[in-house]
Design an enzyme around this catalytic site. Structure first.
Site, PDB file in Angstrom:
ATOM      1  CG  PHE A   1      -3.762   5.595  -0.108  1.00 13.02           C
ATOM      2  CD1 PHE A   1      -5.102   5.923  -0.021  1.00 13.02           C
ATOM      3  CD2 PHE A   1      -3.378   4.278   0.099  1.00 13.02           C
ATOM      4  CE1 PHE A   1      -6.049   4.949   0.276  1.00 13.02           C
ATOM      5  CE2 PHE A   1      -4.311   3.300   0.412  1.00 13.02           C
ATOM      6  CZ  PHE A   1      -5.653   3.634   0.494  1.00 13.02           C
TER       7      PHE A   1
ATOM      8  CG  MET B   1      -1.683   1.217   1.417  1.00 16.02           C
ATOM      9  SD  MET B   1      -3.049   1.142   2.581  1.00 16.02           S
ATOM     10  CE  MET B   1      -2.382   0.432   4.026  1.00 16.02           C
ATOM     11  N   PRO B   2       1.336   1.696  -1.164  1.00 18.45           N
ATOM     12  CG  PRO B   2       2.256   1.639  -3.286  1.00 18.45           C
ATOM     13  CD  PRO B   2       1.159   1.069  -2.465  1.00 18.45           C
ATOM     14  CE1 TYR B   3      -0.305   9.513   2.834  1.00 17.93           C
ATOM     15  CE2 TYR B   3       2.038   9.948   3.074  1.00 17.93           C
ATOM     16  CZ  TYR B   3       0.725  10.363   3.200  1.00 17.93           C
ATOM     17  OH  TYR B   3       0.443  11.612   3.670  1.00 17.93           O
TER      18      TYR B   3
ATOM     19  CE  LYS C   1       4.878  -1.572  -4.188  1.00 20.17           C
ATOM     20  NZ  LYS C   1       4.908  -2.598  -3.174  1.00 20.17           N
TER      21      LYS C   1
END
Length: 67
Positions: free
Chosen positions: A40, A1-3, A34
């Protein structure tokens, strides 16, 4: 879950911000494979008096450049 957190000074349009969000997401999909649904991107607009380089704020630099 990249931010991804993008910090800019105020002035970008809603369309420009949408392009930044789409572009950052696309880059993470392309380079790191991803999932875009769990990527996000947050854009923070930092007032120019709170952003500085070279020992002075952007607001001060802008004042000096204009007058």
């Amino acid at each position: 879950m990249p931010y991804v957190n993008i910090r800019i000074t105020p002035g970008a349009t809603e369309a420009q911000k949408a392009e930044l969000i789409a572009g950052a997401t696309e880059l993470l999909v392309k380079v790191l494979n991803k999932n875009p649904a769990t990527t996000f991107v947050v854009i923070d607009e930092v007032p120019t008096e709170n952003w500085g380089s070279g020992g002075i704020s952007v607001a001060e630099r802008n004042r000096k450049a204009g007058g």
